[in-house]
Design a protein around this motif. Structure first.
Motif, PDB file in Angstrom:
ATOM      1  N   LEU A 295      15.827  47.201 -62.405  1.00  0.00           N
ATOM      2  CA  LEU A 295      16.504  46.067 -62.712  1.00  0.00           C
ATOM      3  C   LEU A 295      17.777  46.240 -62.077  1.00  0.00           C
ATOM      4  O   LEU A 295      18.559  47.034 -62.331  1.00  0.00           O
ATOM      5  N   ASP A 296      18.252  45.123 -61.333  1.00  0.00           N
ATOM      6  CA  ASP A 296      19.648  45.234 -60.741  1.00  0.00           C
ATOM      7  C   ASP A 296      20.235  43.871 -60.853  1.00  0.00           C
ATOM      8  O   ASP A 296      19.582  42.893 -60.382  1.00  0.00           O
ATOM      9  N   LYS A 297      21.169  43.606 -61.608  1.00  0.00           N
ATOM     10  CA  LYS A 297      21.772  42.173 -62.224  1.00  0.00           C
ATOM     11  C   LYS A 297      22.130  41.552 -60.931  1.00  0.00           C
ATOM     12  O   LYS A 297      21.616  40.315 -60.856  1.00  0.00           O
ATOM     13  N   ASP A 298      22.905  41.966 -59.903  1.00  0.00           N
ATOM     14  CA  ASP A 298      22.997  41.108 -58.785  1.00  0.00           C
ATOM     15  C   ASP A 298      21.751  40.740 -58.015  1.00  0.00           C
ATOM     16  O   ASP A 298      21.694  39.468 -57.548  1.00  0.00           O
ATOM     17  N   ALA A 299      21.139  41.619 -57.769  1.00  0.00           N
ATOM     18  CA  ALA A 299      19.704  41.466 -57.046  1.00  0.00           C
ATOM     19  C   ALA A 299      18.840  40.360 -57.714  1.00  0.00           C
ATOM     20  O   ALA A 299      18.311  39.321 -56.839  1.00  0.00           O
ATOM     21  N   ILE A 300      18.936  40.297 -59.006  1.00  0.00           N
ATOM     22  CA  ILE A 300      18.223  39.376 -59.721  1.00  0.00           C
ATOM     23  C   ILE A 300      18.575  37.991 -59.531  1.00  0.00           C
ATOM     24  O   ILE A 300      18.015  37.117 -59.350  1.00  0.00           O
ATOM     25  N   ALA A 301      19.998  37.959 -59.859  1.00  0.00           N
ATOM     26  CA  ALA A 301      20.573  36.777 -59.616  1.00  0.00           C
ATOM     27  C   ALA A 301      20.472  36.204 -58.298  1.00  0.00           C
ATOM     28  O   ALA A 301      20.519  34.776 -58.211  1.00  0.00           O
ATOM     29  N   GLU A 302      20.718  36.856 -57.350  1.00  0.00           N
ATOM     30  CA  GLU A 302      20.494  36.655 -55.898  1.00  0.00           C
ATOM     31  C   GLU A 302      19.219  35.751 -55.486  1.00  0.00           C
ATOM     32  O   GLU A 302      19.027  34.718 -54.932  1.00  0.00           O
ATOM     33  N   ALA A 303      18.189  36.486 -56.119  1.00  0.00           N
ATOM     34  CA  ALA A 303      16.772  36.035 -55.993  1.00  0.00           C
ATOM     35  C   ALA A 303      16.306  34.854 -56.649  1.00  0.00           C
ATOM     36  O   ALA A 303      15.886  33.916 -56.375  1.00  0.00           O
ATOM     37  N   VAL A 304      16.697  34.639 -57.952  1.00  0.00           N
ATOM     38  CA  VAL A 304      16.381  33.367 -58.718  1.00  0.00           C
ATOM     39  C   VAL A 304      17.178  32.200 -57.972  1.00  0.00           C
ATOM     40  O   VAL A 304      16.939  31.124 -57.728  1.00  0.00           O
ATOM     41  N   ASN A 305      18.553  32.472 -57.693  1.00  0.00           N
ATOM     42  CA  ASN A 305      19.466  31.476 -56.891  1.00  0.00           C
ATOM     43  C   ASN A 305      18.670  30.996 -55.525  1.00  0.00           C
ATOM     44  O   ASN A 305      18.940  29.804 -55.301  1.00  0.00           O
ATOM     45  N   ARG A 306      18.235  31.647 -55.057  1.00  0.00           N
ATOM     46  CA  ARG A 306      17.394  31.512 -53.679  1.00  0.00           C
ATOM     47  C   ARG A 306      16.366  30.498 -54.037  1.00  0.00           C
ATOM     48  O   ARG A 306      16.157  29.531 -53.371  1.00  0.00           O
ATOM     49  N   LEU A 307      15.660  30.777 -55.099  1.00  0.00           N
ATOM     50  CA  LEU A 307      14.480  29.966 -55.651  1.00  0.00           C
ATOM     51  C   LEU A 307      14.948  28.735 -55.882  1.00  0.00           C
ATOM     52  O   LEU A 307      14.308  27.614 -55.905  1.00  0.00           O
ATOM     53  N   ILE A 308      16.070  28.660 -56.773  1.00  0.00           N
ATOM     54  CA  ILE A 308      16.837  27.328 -57.111  1.00  0.00           C
ATOM     55  C   ILE A 308      17.281  26.709 -55.789  1.00  0.00           C
ATOM     56  O   ILE A 308      16.869  25.401 -55.697  1.00  0.00           O
TER      57      ILE A 308
ATOM     58  N   GLY B 194      16.000  22.810 -57.826  1.00  0.00           N
ATOM     59  CA  GLY B 194      17.596  22.299 -57.502  1.00  0.00           C
ATOM     60  C   GLY B 194      18.352  21.922 -58.511  1.00  0.00           C
ATOM     61  O   GLY B 194      19.536  21.923 -58.592  1.00  0.00           O
ATOM     62  N   GLU B 195      17.654  21.057 -59.568  1.00  0.00           N
ATOM     63  CA  GLU B 195      18.440  20.655 -60.700  1.00  0.00           C
ATOM     64  C   GLU B 195      19.158  21.610 -61.555  1.00  0.00           C
ATOM     65  O   GLU B 195      20.014  21.422 -62.247  1.00  0.00           O
ATOM     66  N   ILE B 196      18.647  22.722 -61.557  1.00  0.00           N
ATOM     67  CA  ILE B 196      19.241  24.030 -62.349  1.00  0.00           C
ATOM     68  C   ILE B 196      20.726  24.269 -61.960  1.00  0.00           C
ATOM     69  O   ILE B 196      21.468  24.397 -62.796  1.00  0.00           O
ATOM     70  N   GLY B 197      20.957  24.191 -60.690  1.00  0.00           N
ATOM     71  CA  GLY B 197      22.426  24.238 -60.137  1.00  0.00           C
ATOM     72  C   GLY B 197      22.947  25.715 -59.975  1.00  0.00           C
ATOM     73  O   GLY B 197      24.190  25.632 -59.632  1.00  0.00           O
ATOM     74  N   GLY B 198      22.151  26.833 -60.300  1.00  0.00           N
ATOM     75  CA  GLY B 198      22.529  27.968 -60.167  1.00  0.00           C
ATOM     76  C   GLY B 198      22.693  28.612 -61.437  1.00  0.00           C
ATOM     77  O   GLY B 198      23.174  27.920 -62.449  1.00  0.00           O
TER      78      GLY B 198
END
Length: 234
Positions: A136-149, A208-212
């Protein structure tokens, strides 16, 4: 009880009739209030009638699948059975829960391993995963989730029978919560091409409504139990 939130998570209010009042709270014949369950908090809001307003501090499940209790703040005059009320949820709080809940489904799609627990909040939310820490990498997880958003994928629900659910155990990602069966059908949450699993909560209509989001921390909660905590960016 007619559970309006299951068909329309964006319904903010409704006209209902009080069916019962006791020491546990107020029951209605229909409601837009989501009861605590699946890691999502119960709605707060108000019931308005005859020029009065009863503040509802929580909503919980009662004795049956569709038995929902609206828990009032103390010291308020309560409506009698048969009273027509306007039920109004605290929309800003609910909408944050909807954004958070959908974000957790994206997190679940990004992080491998089974989910051992979770909790949704307006300010922060979490999922616990049965997975080694080094993966688990914090930045990598956030980047992947935000791409889906950012993909702004549609989010919707569908229903399958209890028998279909039993034949597809791979749909269940959460070890601590089993999908409700026995009523003949199970509700699935679908994020197009991303996630499909049993869920009875409320969600936004598009990612997209999640907003990041940001991953605020990853905690060690056991030998292979890792807690991933997220927060909305606004």
């Amino acid at each position: 009880m007619d559970t309006l939130f299951r068909e329309d998570a964006y319904a903010r209010d409704c006209i209902a009739t009080v069916t019962a009042v006791d020491e546990r709270g107020i029951r209605l014949d229909r409601t837009v209030f989501y009861p605590t369950g699946g890691g999502q908090p119960g709605d707060s809001g108000a019931l308005r009638f005859d020029g009065l307003e009863v503040r509802i501090r929580d909503t919980v499940k009662g004795d049956g699948a569709d038995d929902i209790i609206h828990v009032p703040e103390e010291g308020q005059p309560l409506p009698a059975p048969g009273t027509a009320v306007e039920a109004v949820i605290d929309w800003e709080r609910r909408y944050r829960h909807m954004r958070m809940h959908t974000a957790l489904h994206l997190l679940c799609a990004v992080v491998p391993g089974s989910v051992t627990g979770g909790q949704i909040g307006a300010d922060k939310s979490r999922l616990d995963f049965n997975v080694p820490a080094e993966s688990l990498d914090k930045d990598a997880i956030a980047e992947a989730v935000n791409r889906l958003i950012a993909a702004d994928s549609p989010v919707g629900t569908q229903w399958i029978t209890d028998e279909e659910m039993a034949a597809k155990p791979e749909l269940v990602r959460t070890m601590s919560v089993k999908p409700p069966t026995g009523s003949g059908r199970v509700r699935l949450l679908s994020v197009e091409n991303v996630d499909l699993q049993p869920c009875g909560g409320t969600h936004v209509a598009r990612t997209g409504e999640i907003g990041g989001i940001e991953v605020t921390k990853i905690e060690n909660k056991g030998k292979q139990n890792r807690r991933v905590v997220i927060a909305l960016k606004d």
